[in-house]
Design a protein around this motif. Sequence first.
Motif, short mmCIF file in Angstrom:
data_model
loop_
_atom_site.label_atom_id
_atom_site.label_comp_id
_atom_site.label_asym_id
_atom_site.label_seq_id
_atom_site.Cartn_x
_atom_site.Cartn_y
_atom_site.Cartn_z
N ARG A 57 0.75 -1.16 0.13
CA ARG A 57 0.08 0.03 -0.02
C ARG A 57 0.83 1.33 -0.07
O ARG A 57 0.57 2.36 -0.64
CB ARG A 57 -0.83 0.16 1.43
CG ARG A 57 -2.01 1.14 1.11
CD ARG A 57 -3.23 0.98 2.18
NE ARG A 57 -2.36 1.01 3.56
CZ ARG A 57 -2.71 -0.27 4.60
NH1 ARG A 57 -2.88 -1.39 3.81
NH2 ARG A 57 -1.91 -0.11 5.58
N LEU B 120 0.67 4.05 -2.79
CA LEU B 120 0.56 5.55 -2.39
C LEU B 120 1.67 6.60 -2.72
O LEU B 120 1.09 7.58 -3.31
CB LEU B 120 0.13 5.60 -0.86
CG LEU B 120 -0.91 4.88 -0.20
CD1 LEU B 120 -1.04 4.89 1.29
CD2 LEU B 120 -2.30 5.41 -0.91
N PHE C 256 -10.17 5.07 -2.14
CA PHE C 256 -9.63 4.96 -0.94
C PHE C 256 -10.66 4.95 0.08
O PHE C 256 -10.23 5.01 1.38
CB PHE C 256 -8.65 6.33 -0.84
CG PHE C 256 -7.37 6.31 -1.58
CD1 PHE C 256 -6.94 5.02 -2.01
CD2 PHE C 256 -6.55 7.25 -1.67
CE1 PHE C 256 -5.80 5.26 -2.86
CE2 PHE C 256 -5.24 7.21 -1.96
CZ PHE C 256 -4.76 6.07 -2.71
N LYS D 165 -6.55 4.76 4.59
CA LYS D 165 -6.06 5.01 2.92
C LYS D 165 -5.69 6.25 2.74
O LYS D 165 -4.77 7.02 2.39
CB LYS D 165 -6.75 4.27 1.76
CG LYS D 165 -6.50 2.79 1.74
CD LYS D 165 -7.14 2.27 0.85
CE LYS D 165 -7.26 0.57 0.75
NZ LYS D 165 -8.15 0.12 -0.46
N GLU D 166 -7.03 7.26 3.26
CA GLU D 166 -7.01 8.52 3.07
C GLU D 166 -5.98 9.30 3.82
O GLU D 166 -5.23 10.20 3.19
CB GLU D 166 -8.32 9.16 3.30
CG GLU D 166 -9.29 8.67 2.18
CD GLU D 166 -10.75 9.12 2.55
OE1 GLU D 166 -11.11 10.23 1.97
OE2 GLU D 166 -11.45 8.67 3.41
#
Length: 459
Positions: free
Chosen positions: A199, A203, A353, A369-370
């Motif tokens: 991840r 990102l 996200f 995720k944000e």
Amino acid sequence: MPLFKCTFPGCLQPGVGRQGSCRLCNNHLCTKHLRQDFHHCPDWRVNEREYVIKSTEAEIAEMTALLSQVNVCALRDRAAALRKVDCTVLALSYDHQSRFSVMGGMNYHIPIHFVDGVTWLCRIRRHNITTTPVAHQNRLILSEVATYQFLSSRTQIPIPKVHDYSIYSPSNPIGVGYILMDKLAGKPLSDCDLTDADRECVLSQLADVFAALKQHPFNEIGCLLDPDNLSVGPVLDESTIDADENGNLLLLGPFKSALEYRTASIKHQIELILRGESYSDNAIDAYLVHRFVLDYVIESVTRNEQGPFFLKHMDDKGDHILVDDEFRIVGIIDWEWAQITTQSEAFAAPLYFLDVGLYYSGSNELSRKEVEFASNLKRRNEAGLADLVYGGRVAHRLAHCVGGDTGDIEDLPNHFMGLLRAVLPRNNERETWAHWRGGAMMTYEKDEDLQNLIQKGSK
């Protein structure tokens, strides 16, 4: 004039936009003739099995008709001439079992295999009762190719290379509008299970994409016109299109300001609601929401958005990002709805996200995720972009409140109350939808348009 007219015999009313176009019986239907006493197609919420059977039959008929229009020999010859390498295009027949490998919700992809091992894709638009007019389809093709042209010439964002394209026209030898592009290796990010390290890798790369797009501002809101003219033209989102009395396509924009853009979009949706072309199951709720947003929300939301504006991938649910086995991004695809928009919308976190369950419940809490994405941007000295991610819920809510006619009557109240809490958190944290709606009915009780909806028996 409505974009679609009801096809029920003898009816002169406008067809409801998304819900009123039934692929199963191939009809456009108005609010009245969508009712079960007139429209007998299975409802997936009531009889899923029968719906799937009928939907599959309709899809096979649709795709068989579409593929029969493709001149395979002309397509093969065109590709071979462009690359100066022999290629093959297999005879076209639709296999429903393998549909996910070649087709999405809007497009079908025909593989073109060159003798040296290279593969291209011929991307063609699906055509069924839900399809917008050909004039709109042609604009989408030109705008998508223009977007790829912009990205390839101005940025290092990984995208498929476009080799050729054509709109729908009598002079097009392929028979359908198309885009010829490279087939990229990789799998959709939305199909992947990510470890923490995976991840972080993704990102970081998406932060590069945001930073790259930030370097290329525009002065107007809209969609890119065509590959030979990378200026900004009208907005092409389906929720914004209309037709004049002669059936000619009407489009909104381009716009010089965020307020102008948002105001025009909301007023257009209100017009569709009043004409019975949108939110047919909850017209009164939708009218109240759109009127309130227009009267009390939009000016404050757009006050600090005087431009510039930026390119956004408008369908960022995760399947638009292709990654390899090491989770390196090999390409970002499906830019057909790409739009130049406000920085708050352009740089809100991708929908991929979001915590979907939490978000659709009306909560504005950011997902893991944000938060991680915003932190990644901060570490890259992109504090401004990070702040836009942290504050992106307003843009998300607006996108789902204005013109977000999903057919699910529970979605709109949750999205709207989420919007109020995002814009006016102190005043609306504990307010319920029922309480707000009661107040709005009193606020607009003398509104002529609302009274007309009530007299029509709208819900």
